[in-house]
Every structure is written in C-alpha cells, then in structure tokens.
Design a protein around this motif. Structure first.
Motif, PDB file in Angstrom:
ATOM      1  N   ILE A   1       1.269   5.154  -6.328  1.00  7.54           N
ATOM      2  CA  ILE A   1       2.542   4.694  -6.840  1.00  7.54           C
ATOM      3  C   ILE A   1       3.551   4.731  -5.706  1.00  7.54           C
ATOM      4  O   ILE A   1       3.694   5.762  -5.032  1.00  7.54           O
ATOM      5  CB  ILE A   1       3.037   5.575  -8.003  1.00  7.54           C
ATOM      6  CG1 ILE A   1       2.078   5.479  -9.193  1.00  7.54           C
ATOM      7  CG2 ILE A   1       4.438   5.149  -8.446  1.00  7.54           C
ATOM      8  CD1 ILE A   1       2.402   6.446 -10.320  1.00  7.54           C
ATOM      9  N   ALA A   2       4.221   3.610  -5.475  1.00  7.75           N
ATOM     10  CA  ALA A   2       5.253   3.535  -4.441  1.00  7.75           C
ATOM     11  C   ALA A   2       6.618   3.573  -5.113  1.00  7.75           C
ATOM     12  O   ALA A   2       6.893   2.771  -6.018  1.00  7.75           O
ATOM     13  CB  ALA A   2       5.095   2.255  -3.628  1.00  7.75           C
TER      14      ALA A   2
ATOM     15  N   VAL B   1       6.367   0.890  -8.068  1.00  3.52           N
ATOM     16  CA  VAL B   1       5.302  -0.108  -8.082  1.00  3.52           C
ATOM     17  C   VAL B   1       3.958   0.604  -7.963  1.00  3.52           C
ATOM     18  O   VAL B   1       3.770   1.454  -7.086  1.00  3.52           O
ATOM     19  CB  VAL B   1       5.447  -1.115  -6.923  1.00  3.52           C
ATOM     20  CG1 VAL B   1       4.313  -2.144  -6.960  1.00  3.52           C
ATOM     21  CG2 VAL B   1       6.791  -1.820  -6.975  1.00  3.52           C
ATOM     22  N   ARG B   2       3.024   0.255  -8.839  1.00  2.00           N
ATOM     23  CA  ARG B   2       1.660   0.796  -8.767  1.00  2.00           C
ATOM     24  C   ARG B   2       0.817  -0.146  -7.909  1.00  2.00           C
ATOM     25  O   ARG B   2       0.809  -1.361  -8.125  1.00  2.00           O
ATOM     26  CB  ARG B   2       1.043   0.938 -10.154  1.00  2.00           C
ATOM     27  CG  ARG B   2       1.799   1.893 -11.076  1.00  2.00           C
ATOM     28  CD  ARG B   2       1.130   2.013 -12.427  1.00  2.00           C
ATOM     29  NE  ARG B   2      -0.068   2.864 -12.343  1.00  2.00           N
ATOM     30  CZ  ARG B   2      -0.070   4.178 -12.597  1.00  2.00           C
ATOM     31  NH1 ARG B   2       1.066   4.795 -12.922  1.00  2.00           N
ATOM     32  NH2 ARG B   2      -1.186   4.866 -12.533  1.00  2.00           N
ATOM     33  N   VAL B   3       0.104   0.433  -6.959  1.00  2.00           N
ATOM     34  CA  VAL B   3      -0.735  -0.354  -6.053  1.00  2.00           C
ATOM     35  C   VAL B   3      -2.189   0.070  -6.257  1.00  2.00           C
ATOM     36  O   VAL B   3      -2.594   1.162  -5.850  1.00  2.00           O
ATOM     37  CB  VAL B   3      -0.330  -0.142  -4.579  1.00  2.00           C
ATOM     38  CG1 VAL B   3      -1.081  -1.126  -3.680  1.00  2.00           C
ATOM     39  CG2 VAL B   3       1.180  -0.296  -4.390  1.00  2.00           C
ATOM     40  N   PRO B   4      -3.006  -0.766  -6.896  1.00  2.00           N
ATOM     41  CA  PRO B   4      -4.407  -0.406  -7.154  1.00  2.00           C
ATOM     42  C   PRO B   4      -5.286  -0.673  -5.942  1.00  2.00           C
ATOM     43  O   PRO B   4      -4.858  -1.291  -4.962  1.00  2.00           O
ATOM     44  CB  PRO B   4      -4.775  -1.338  -8.311  1.00  2.00           C
ATOM     45  CG  PRO B   4      -3.961  -2.571  -8.033  1.00  2.00           C
ATOM     46  CD  PRO B   4      -2.659  -2.080  -7.447  1.00  2.00           C
TER      47      PRO B   4
ATOM     48  N   GLY C   1      -5.282  -3.839  -3.711  1.00  2.00           N
ATOM     49  CA  GLY C   1      -3.943  -4.399  -3.794  1.00  2.00           C
ATOM     50  C   GLY C   1      -3.157  -4.161  -2.520  1.00  2.00           C
ATOM     51  O   GLY C   1      -3.499  -3.300  -1.701  1.00  2.00           O
ATOM     52  N   ALA C   2      -2.085  -4.923  -2.349  1.00  2.00           N
ATOM     53  CA  ALA C   2      -1.247  -4.808  -1.156  1.00  2.00           C
ATOM     54  C   ALA C   2       0.216  -4.842  -1.560  1.00  2.00           C
ATOM     55  O   ALA C   2       0.599  -5.537  -2.512  1.00  2.00           O
ATOM     56  CB  ALA C   2      -1.557  -5.930  -0.171  1.00  2.00           C
ATOM     57  N   LEU C   3       1.032  -4.122  -0.825  1.00  2.00           N
ATOM     58  CA  LEU C   3       2.460  -3.999  -1.093  1.00  2.00           C
ATOM     59  C   LEU C   3       3.252  -4.441   0.127  1.00  2.00           C
ATOM     60  O   LEU C   3       2.977  -4.001   1.251  1.00  2.00           O
ATOM     61  CB  LEU C   3       2.794  -2.540  -1.425  1.00  2.00           C
ATOM     62  CG  LEU C   3       4.262  -2.223  -1.760  1.00  2.00           C
ATOM     63  CD1 LEU C   3       4.629  -2.821  -3.112  1.00  2.00           C
ATOM     64  CD2 LEU C   3       4.477  -0.708  -1.763  1.00  2.00           C
TER      65      LEU C   3
ATOM     66  N   ILE D   1       8.366   6.206  -0.852  1.00  2.00           N
ATOM     67  CA  ILE D   1       7.486   7.372  -0.904  1.00  2.00           C
ATOM     68  C   ILE D   1       6.251   7.002  -1.715  1.00  2.00           C
ATOM     69  O   ILE D   1       6.353   6.473  -2.831  1.00  2.00           O
ATOM     70  CB  ILE D   1       8.201   8.588  -1.534  1.00  2.00           C
ATOM     71  CG1 ILE D   1       9.434   8.964  -0.695  1.00  2.00           C
ATOM     72  CG2 ILE D   1       7.255   9.780  -1.637  1.00  2.00           C
ATOM     73  CD1 ILE D   1      10.263  10.073  -1.289  1.00  2.00           C
ATOM     74  N   LEU D   2       5.078   7.251  -1.142  1.00  2.00           N
ATOM     75  CA  LEU D   2       3.819   7.010  -1.836  1.00  2.00           C
ATOM     76  C   LEU D   2       3.405   8.272  -2.580  1.00  2.00           C
ATOM     77  O   LEU D   2       3.458   9.374  -2.029  1.00  2.00           O
ATOM     78  CB  LEU D   2       2.726   6.617  -0.844  1.00  2.00           C
ATOM     79  CG  LEU D   2       2.931   5.342  -0.026  1.00  2.00           C
ATOM     80  CD1 LEU D   2       1.733   5.116   0.896  1.00  2.00           C
ATOM     81  CD2 LEU D   2       3.150   4.130  -0.924  1.00  2.00           C
ATOM     82  N   HIS D   3       2.953   8.117  -3.827  1.00  2.00           N
ATOM     83  CA  HIS D   3       2.515   9.233  -4.657  1.00  2.00           C
ATOM     84  C   HIS D   3       1.068   9.003  -5.076  1.00  2.00           C
ATOM     85  O   HIS D   3       0.690   7.893  -5.483  1.00  2.00           O
ATOM     86  CB  HIS D   3       3.402   9.373  -5.897  1.00  2.00           C
ATOM     87  CG  HIS D   3       4.839   9.639  -5.572  1.00  2.00           C
ATOM     88  ND1 HIS D   3       5.365  10.908  -5.478  1.00  2.00           N
ATOM     89  CD2 HIS D   3       5.861   8.790  -5.313  1.00  2.00           C
ATOM     90  CE1 HIS D   3       6.654  10.833  -5.180  1.00  2.00           C
ATOM     91  NE2 HIS D   3       6.982   9.559  -5.070  1.00  2.00           N
ATOM     92  N   ALA D   4       0.264  10.053  -5.016  1.00  2.00           N
ATOM     93  CA  ALA D   4      -1.145   9.952  -5.372  1.00  2.00           C
ATOM     94  C   ALA D   4      -1.320   9.797  -6.873  1.00  2.00           C
ATOM     95  O   ALA D   4      -0.562  10.356  -7.664  1.00  2.00           O
ATOM     96  CB  ALA D   4      -1.894  11.189  -4.882  1.00  2.00           C
TER      97      ALA D   4
END
Length: 410
Positions: free
Chosen positions: A367-368, A375-378, A381-383, A393-396
């Motif tokens: 999750i960014a 925004v959820r990045v599976p 996927g690309a952001l 901040i990226l979250h696990a």
C-alpha cells in the motif's frame, strides 16, 4: 501518484505463464508474453489506470510537475528511463545497443533516407542510447560481453574439432579485442552453407565434451550452445555465442550492460531498467533484420569481465532498500523488501523525494500512502509517482513483499 496500466509485448521468445502468474491472471496466455513495459516510450506508453490518458501524455502536459525542473533540463522534458519485466522462455537474439552519439547519427541518417520507423530494415527507432540493467526474479541465464580470449582458445581446444582449429589459431595469435573482432567478423560473414557445417560440427563437439565431463569448466557453456543449435540450426549467432561470457544470475542478482556490449538473454524472468530507447542491432539467433556493417560499427570487442552488479544500502545502516550500483545518469534501480509481520524486514518504508519514480511490485502487495492518497499495488502492478507529489510511504500487506524502484539519480 497513480497506478499504471502497462502494455504487454508479445514476442515469440516470451512465456505463456510467467507474466500471467505474476499478475494473478489465468494461464497459459493465448500468445507468448515477453515484456511488461512500465514507462513513457512513444512506441507503447503505459496508461494511467482509470483514465483515458497515457503517461507520455501527462508528462507532455506538465513536464515540470511530472519530472521536476532538474530532469526536464537534463533530459529535454522526457522521462529518461524505461522499466520492464522480461520473461524469456527461449533465447533472445544476440544484440548490441548503440552509444548516444551513434544513436543520434543513425536515427538522423535513416530519417534522411526516408526509411519508415516501421520498416523491417530500420535499425534506429529513436535517437537515444540503451544501456540496461537486468535483475533476476528467477534463475536467469544470459550471455553477455566477450570472454577473455585465452579462455575462449581453451574452450575451442576442449571442443576438439578439426574444423575449428584455424579459428582457434586465429584467436590464439591475437588474443585481444582485435582478434575477437577478426574472428567474429569472419564467422558472421561466412556463406550460409559454411555456417551450417560449422554449427553441425559444434553440436557434435559439445556432445562429446559433455560425454567426457558433465561438470567441467565449460560444461554449462556446451549445454547452452546445444540448446542454441537446436533452436537456431545454421545460424551464425550460434558461432558468435562461443565467444561470449555465459552466466546464470540468482534471484536478486543483476548485470549492467553498457553501449556496445554484445549479449543475449537465454531463459528466466527479470526486472529490466534501461535508458528510454528501443534501438537494437542484431547479430543472430533471430529471423529479424541483421545489418552486419552497422553491427560491427556498434559492438565493443574489448573483453568484459562479467560479474553481478554490486549492491549498497540506500540509507546508512538500513537493509530494507538496496541500490544496484550502475554507472549511468538516466536511471538507478533499487530493491525493497517489506514484511507485514515485522519479523524479517520493516513493515513500512519511506521513499525519498526528488524526480519521477516508478514502483513495480514483483511479490506480494504493498500500500502506497502519500498526502491524502492511498493506492494498493498488487504483484505485477506498477505505480507512477511524479516529482510534484508529497513523500510516499510504502506499507507491507504480506510477509514477503518485494518492489523495485526506478528513479533518476542526482
């Protein structure tokens, strides 16, 4: 920041399962899926998910907001890198990429001649160079750069073929870049009937070498050469492959290839980051156009000591983000591992600001969060993160999240 809808490029050497599995889609796919493009190359730009516009178009509308003043001034208001996930089920063509000057001159020359960008004989699709970094996601086999000539002489001796004695002697008499150029030029310009006879003889010699030893110094090279003979009988590229370093990267390892390095990826899945170009000069292992004189102008024949690219921590004392140290101005690539349990790695990681960024998730899901956005990045996927965005901040989400981050270095 916005999720990207990234185009899939279908080439014959691609995989019907690897990219589909990565993106959680049913497989096998109807056609081989070779590359997932993440960027703003005019040939196939990513689209901004949920909108009708492309990343290329957004950058053109407000280049300073997208790229930042520094990148705009340095790279003529263009995103200077192209990120890909590459899945090779079969070998790619043996190829090299031009320097920046060679690309500019070649692009202008072919434009002046009126050669269409879509023409089969077109060498230069744009005016940029294409240094590249490939990082393995699975065990990844490749050939890259010319092996030390003394070692190649030893390989030719161990093959024990009478047909190859004159070529072995040619290289032994001049074991340097000039000797490699002479031998490569000789092989790639031979009549097709002579190439076929040499390739057939090479196959027999490789079988004999492996019969003597399955674990010898050149056993892996012999196995690679046999696979190439099977797929490309009578192709001069098989002979060129004798001269190249053969390497298998473990997941997380990468190699950097500068302008002029002759190479071919053989098998595996990897993250590839390159200057924003699609210029390729081919030398074999392909039914596509091979321009021998232009290839010889581009290739660097100096021997290359090939080794995985060294890594460094992005922050002092940190281990979550590791940067691949490639000597290039257009891009920098890092690998970030996150862990939702907090047992092995950090649960979250902040991304430093300054310039455009593309984040590709290759395992798990993240999750960014930036400002009021989330925004959820599976996986697969690309952001896109423009320069004007606040800190992200990226979250696990899972215990084994992995993302790759492309930026423009300062």
């Amino acid at each position: 920041m916005q999720l990207l809808d990234c185009p899939v490029r279908n080439y014959a050497w691609g995989s019907r399962t690897a990219l589909a599995e990565l993106r959680g889609q049913p497989g096998p796919s109807p056609h081989p899926e070779a590359e997932l493009w993440m960027g703003a190359h005019p040939a196939d730009p990513s689209r901004l998910a949920g909108s009708g516009s492309t990343l290329l178009g957004q950058i053109a509308e407000d280049p300073v907001a997208a790229l930042g003043q520094r990148v705009c001034e340095r790279f003529d208001k263009r995103l200077p890198f192209l990120m890909k996930i590459l899945a090779a089920e079969e070998p790619l063509s043996i190829q090299a990429h031009p320097s920046l000057q060679q690309a500019r001159e070649g692009f202008e020359r072919e434009n002046h001649r009126g050669i269409s960008l879509a023409a089969r004989s077109r060498n230069y699709k744009d005016d940029n160079h294409k240094p590249e970094l490939i990082v393995a996601l699975t065990p990844f086999s490749a050939m890259a750069g010319f092996r030390d000539p003394a070692s190649t002489v030893e390989l030719l001796e161990q093959l024990g073929s009478e047909r190859f004695v004159p070529y072995r002697d040619l290289l032994a008499a001049q074991p340097d870049g000039s000797g490699l150029r002479a031998l490569f030029t000789t092989w790639i310009t031979l009549p097709s009937s002579d190439v076929s006879e040499l390739v057939d003889d090479l196959a027999e010699s490789c079988v004999a070498l492996l019969a003597r030893s399955q674990r010898g110094r050149f056993a892996a090279v012999a196995r690679n050469l046999l696979q190439l003979v099977e797929r490309y009988p009578g192709d001069a590229g098989v002979l060129a492959a004798i001269l190249l370093n053969h390497i298998t990267l473990r997941p997380g390892e990468g190699i950097f290839l500068d302008a002029g390095n002759l190479h071919a990826y053989l098998h595996g899945v990897g993250v590839e980051l390159m200057a924003n170009s699609d210029n390729v000069l081919r030398g074999g292992l392909t039914p596509k156009h091979v321009d021998v004189p232009e290839l010889l102008r581009v290739v660097d024949f100096e021997p290359l000591e090939l080794a995985p690219v060294p890594l460094r921590n992005a922050e002092p004392g940190g281990t979550v983000e590791q940067v691949y140290q490639a000597p290039i101005d257009e891009f920098a690539l890092s690998r970030i591992e996150l862990d939702a349990t907090g047992l092995l790695h950090s649960v979250s990681h902040g991304l430093s600001r300054g310039g455009p960024q593309i984040i590709a998730c290759t395992r798990g899901e993240v999750i960014a969060r930036g400002g009021e956005q989330e925004v959820r990045v599976p996986a697969g996927g690309a952001l896109w993160i423009p320069d004007s965005d606040p800190e992200v901040i990226l979250h696990a989400v899972t215990a084994r999240d992995e993302v790759f981050r492309a930026v423009v270095p300062h």
